[in-house]
Each structure stands twice: as structure tokens, then as C-alpha cells.
Write a protein that holds these residues in place. Sequence first.
Motif, PDB file in Angstrom:
ATOM      1  N   GLU A 101       5.550 -47.591 -18.245  1.00  0.00           N
ATOM      2  CA  GLU A 101       5.309 -46.191 -17.902  1.00  0.00           C
ATOM      3  C   GLU A 101       5.616 -46.011 -16.412  1.00  0.00           C
ATOM      4  N   PHE A 102       6.427 -45.027 -16.097  1.00  0.00           N
ATOM      5  CA  PHE A 102       6.760 -44.734 -14.695  1.00  0.00           C
ATOM      6  C   PHE A 102       6.964 -43.236 -14.559  1.00  0.00           C
ATOM      7  N   THR A 103       5.994 -42.579 -13.913  1.00  0.00           N
ATOM      8  CA  THR A 103       6.035 -41.116 -13.791  1.00  0.00           C
ATOM      9  C   THR A 103       5.808 -40.644 -12.359  1.00  0.00           C
ATOM     10  N   THR A 104       5.872 -41.560 -11.383  1.00  0.00           N
ATOM     11  CA  THR A 104       5.696 -41.152  -9.989  1.00  0.00           C
ATOM     12  C   THR A 104       6.784 -40.144  -9.615  1.00  0.00           C
ATOM     13  N   PRO A 105       6.402 -38.961  -9.100  1.00  0.00           N
ATOM     14  CA  PRO A 105       7.415 -37.958  -8.751  1.00  0.00           C
ATOM     15  C   PRO A 105       8.365 -38.476  -7.667  1.00  0.00           C
ATOM     16  N   ALA A 106       9.662 -38.270  -7.863  1.00  0.00           N
ATOM     17  CA  ALA A 106      10.645 -38.662  -6.852  1.00  0.00           C
ATOM     18  C   ALA A 106      10.548 -37.735  -5.650  1.00  0.00           C
ATOM     19  N   ALA A 107      10.781 -38.284  -4.464  1.00  0.00           N
ATOM     20  CA  ALA A 107      10.802 -37.464  -3.256  1.00  0.00           C
ATOM     21  C   ALA A 107      12.035 -36.564  -3.272  1.00  0.00           C
ATOM     22  N   THR A 108      11.879 -35.326  -2.830  1.00  0.00           N
ATOM     23  CA  THR A 108      13.008 -34.382  -2.794  1.00  0.00           C
ATOM     24  C   THR A 108      13.571 -34.209  -1.395  1.00  0.00           C
ATOM     25  N   ASP A 109      12.941 -34.857  -0.431  1.00  0.00           N
ATOM     26  CA  ASP A 109      13.483 -34.853   0.934  1.00  0.00           C
ATOM     27  C   ASP A 109      13.115 -36.176   1.600  1.00  0.00           C
ATOM     28  N   GLY A 110      13.569 -36.352   2.832  1.00  0.00           N
ATOM     29  CA  GLY A 110      13.285 -37.603   3.528  1.00  0.00           C
ATOM     30  C   GLY A 110      14.326 -38.664   3.236  1.00  0.00           C
ATOM     31  N   PRO A 111      14.033 -39.915   3.553  1.00  0.00           N
ATOM     32  CA  PRO A 111      15.012 -40.992   3.414  1.00  0.00           C
ATOM     33  C   PRO A 111      15.374 -41.268   1.969  1.00  0.00           C
ATOM     34  N   PRO A 112      16.581 -41.817   1.730  1.00  0.00           N
ATOM     35  CA  PRO A 112      17.020 -42.132   0.365  1.00  0.00           C
ATOM     36  C   PRO A 112      16.256 -43.300  -0.241  1.00  0.00           C
ATOM     37  N   THR A 113      16.499 -43.540  -1.516  1.00  0.00           N
ATOM     38  CA  THR A 113      15.871 -44.645  -2.242  1.00  0.00           C
ATOM     39  C   THR A 113      16.149 -45.977  -1.548  1.00  0.00           C
ATOM     40  N   ALA A 114      15.141 -46.824  -1.522  1.00  0.00           N
ATOM     41  CA  ALA A 114      15.280 -48.143  -0.909  1.00  0.00           C
ATOM     42  C   ALA A 114      16.329 -48.960  -1.637  1.00  0.00           C
ATOM     43  N   ARG A 115      17.063 -49.746  -0.851  1.00  0.00           N
ATOM     44  CA  ARG A 115      18.032 -50.641  -1.463  1.00  0.00           C
ATOM     45  C   ARG A 115      18.130 -51.943  -0.671  1.00  0.00           C
ATOM     46  N   CYS A 116      18.418 -53.018  -1.407  1.00  0.00           N
ATOM     47  CA  CYS A 116      18.686 -54.305  -0.774  1.00  0.00           C
ATOM     48  C   CYS A 116      20.138 -54.635  -1.063  1.00  0.00           C
ATOM     49  N   LEU A 117      20.950 -54.643  -0.025  1.00  0.00           N
ATOM     50  CA  LEU A 117      22.374 -54.915  -0.164  1.00  0.00           C
ATOM     51  C   LEU A 117      22.585 -56.422  -0.058  1.00  0.00           C
ATOM     52  N   VAL A 118      22.903 -57.031  -1.196  1.00  0.00           N
ATOM     53  CA  VAL A 118      23.007 -58.485  -1.285  1.00  0.00           C
ATOM     54  C   VAL A 118      24.480 -58.877  -1.317  1.00  0.00           C
ATOM     55  N   LEU A 119      24.899 -59.624  -0.313  1.00  0.00           N
ATOM     56  CA  LEU A 119      26.296 -60.039  -0.202  1.00  0.00           C
ATOM     57  C   LEU A 119      26.400 -61.529  -0.496  1.00  0.00           C
ATOM     58  N   VAL A 120      27.172 -61.859  -1.525  1.00  0.00           N
ATOM     59  CA  VAL A 120      27.288 -63.244  -1.969  1.00  0.00           C
ATOM     60  C   VAL A 120      28.654 -63.784  -1.561  1.00  0.00           C
ATOM     61  N   THR A 121      28.653 -64.811  -0.720  1.00  0.00           N
ATOM     62  CA  THR A 121      29.896 -65.434  -0.255  1.00  0.00           C
ATOM     63  C   THR A 121      30.327 -66.527  -1.245  1.00  0.00           C
ATOM     64  N   PRO A 122      31.585 -66.987  -1.161  1.00  0.00           N
ATOM     65  CA  PRO A 122      32.084 -67.977  -2.128  1.00  0.00           C
ATOM     66  C   PRO A 122      31.257 -69.249  -2.210  1.00  0.00           C
ATOM     67  N   ASP A 123      30.509 -69.573  -1.161  1.00  0.00           N
ATOM     68  CA  ASP A 123      29.682 -70.787  -1.186  1.00  0.00           C
ATOM     69  C   ASP A 123      28.338 -70.555  -1.870  1.00  0.00           C
ATOM     70  N   GLY A 124      28.118 -69.342  -2.411  1.00  0.00           N
ATOM     71  CA  GLY A 124      26.889 -69.043  -3.138  1.00  0.00           C
ATOM     72  C   GLY A 124      25.749 -68.528  -2.284  1.00  0.00           C
ATOM     73  N   GLN A 125      25.952 -68.464  -0.970  1.00  0.00           N
ATOM     74  CA  GLN A 125      24.906 -67.962  -0.073  1.00  0.00           C
ATOM     75  C   GLN A 125      24.704 -66.462  -0.295  1.00  0.00           C
ATOM     76  N   ARG A 126      23.422 -66.050  -0.266  1.00  0.00           N
ATOM     77  CA  ARG A 126      23.074 -64.636  -0.439  1.00  0.00           C
ATOM     78  C   ARG A 126      22.554 -64.090   0.889  1.00  0.00           C
ATOM     79  N   THR A 127      23.257 -63.133   1.456  1.00  0.00           N
ATOM     80  CA  THR A 127      22.858 -62.497   2.713  1.00  0.00           C
ATOM     81  C   THR A 127      22.339 -61.097   2.380  1.00  0.00           C
ATOM     82  N   MET A 128      21.077 -60.826   2.746  1.00  0.00           N
ATOM     83  CA  MET A 128      20.410 -59.607   2.289  1.00  0.00           C
ATOM     84  C   MET A 128      20.104 -58.645   3.434  1.00  0.00           C
TER      85      MET A 128
END
Length: 330
Positions: A101-128
Amino acid sequence: MADTIDVVGIGNAIVDVISRTDDAFLQKHAMDKGAMILIDADQAETIYAQMGPGVESSGGSAANTIAGIASLGGACGFIGKVRDDQLGNVFTHDIRSLGAEFTTPAATDGPPTARCLVLVTPDGQRTMNTFLGACQGLGPDDVEEAMLKRAKIVYMEGYLWDPPAAKDAFVKAMDITQKNGGKAAFTLSDSFCVDRYRSEFQALLNDGKIDILFANEAELKSLYETDDFDAAVEQVAAKVEVAVCTRSEKGGTLARGTERVHVPAEPTTVEDTTGAGDLYAAGVLTGLSRGLSLEAAGRMGAIAAAEVISHLGPRPEQDLKKLVAQKISA
């Protein structure tokens, strides 16, 4: 809608965006390979725009725990803040698709949704690169009393203890749940969180706001400023109904009153430790919500944690309900 909910999680609503890249991209953006840093909205938009094709999936510590509980067959809900944007829609779809169940009202102003940008290099390392955004806007008005009145346990993450309004939301959720016969569970999340808020976390324990505490060895030692793990377990066990203390490959110690149970780690091949603590909590909370023994709940936690560290990503890929049944009957 279930009459009762086993566990309601409250925490950061984050979308992970995972993309493959090369070392040159990291160097261009002055990123330290393998590290996790917090970034602002402008940095998030810039990196997101320049990343290659990405796989988007919902994340966040307590949300990962709720995903695990759903996989274990538990009735669950989640309270967390997103913005009414593309990634907010992704998070909402993902958490609901699990059956939560998830009914928390979304914000209509202010900062955007949180995100974690995960960059995976050929050696398998994850840079977040993590932008906390809208999820830090959670406040007392977002605490859904009707949902919490149906909850056996409310579970909250220390990662969201920074914003003052979120603290107020947590305390409100604890009070509602406890007044209606449920239990309040809290995870310390990170030793850096403990270093910042040691006195506040101890006050919550002293005031009886926390019934079930989750901590790894480093967090627990930081909480009581000791190098003696067993002594720290004794101190926290005197403050809560159940203390759950994890030690990675050494397994976990669960304490209730004078009862002490050690549950060994489940054998597995480690591919990615992301989500290990979150899924351990999922297993233990599911077990406790069903009235199982500390040993049985701890075993469920160990099995769930072993599954999630056997592959990339912080959420289970196998049906945990079936996996637990197979492991325990074997």
C-alpha cells in the motif's frame, strides 16, 4: 486491502538509475570511482542528461525492506515522499506492483523525486551520485494514521532522521502505532548517522519510542562509544524489546530480555552487498510479525540477506517465501 498490515515502512523514496559508462565519464565529472556522494539538483540534472541508457528501479533502505517483506508473503505498506514527475511515477508504480500500500501524496512543487545515479564501469565498480530531493520533504501530515492503526510494526530508517519535519513524522508514527498495540522498529542505518545523532537516538531508546532496534556492529559500537560488541548488545537489550545486531559474515545476534540467539550467516557467493541489511531486516520483521522465535526470525533474515547479495541490486530476484520454505525444510 488487508484488515491488518504486518509492516509499514517509512523512509526515503529513491529511484536508482543504473547505467554503464567508462572511466573518462567519471573523470569528466570529477567522480571518485566506487564512492557514493550526495549531489544537488543541478548536478543531478546534468549527470542524468549526459548518462547513457539507464535501467530505472526503485530503491531506498526502508523501501527495499518492504520489497523483501512483500516477497516473503507479508502484508505491507510504505510512506515516503516523491514529486509528481517521471521518476516519482516510476517509484509509485514499482512499490505498488509489489503489493504494498502506498498512498502518500506526491509533492506538486519543490525539488524533484530523489534519485541515485549509479555508474557502472567495465571493471564492475559502482560509482553512486545521490540526490535526496523530494523525499526529504516528508512531514507529519504525510503520516497516514489509518494505515498505522492497522500495522503490527512500523519500521523507520535512520537515513531520514536529518530533516526536522521527518523527525516529527517518525515520532508521530511511533506514537500512533504503539497506542494501537503495534511495535515501533528503527534502524540506525549508518555509523555516520549515529555519530551525528547519538544523543537523539539514545533519547528515543530511553523514552521507549523504539521497541525493535536494528544495527550493525559498527553502528552499535558507535551508539555506545565502545569497542566491545557484547557490552553494546547488553546495553541496547536493556532499552528495547528486541535488538537485532548484524556482523556481516559473522552472522547476527538477536536479543530479547535475557535471551540471546546467534544466527550464522547463510552461505552464498557475494556479488554485491547492497541491500544486505535491508533484506536482513525484512526477514526478521516478517518473522516477528508472525510471532516466530528469535532464531526462526533471524534465520529468515539471514536467508533473505544471502539472496540479495548473490546478485547486483538491492532487491530480491527470487521468491523469498519459496526460498525460505526450501531452506528451512531442508
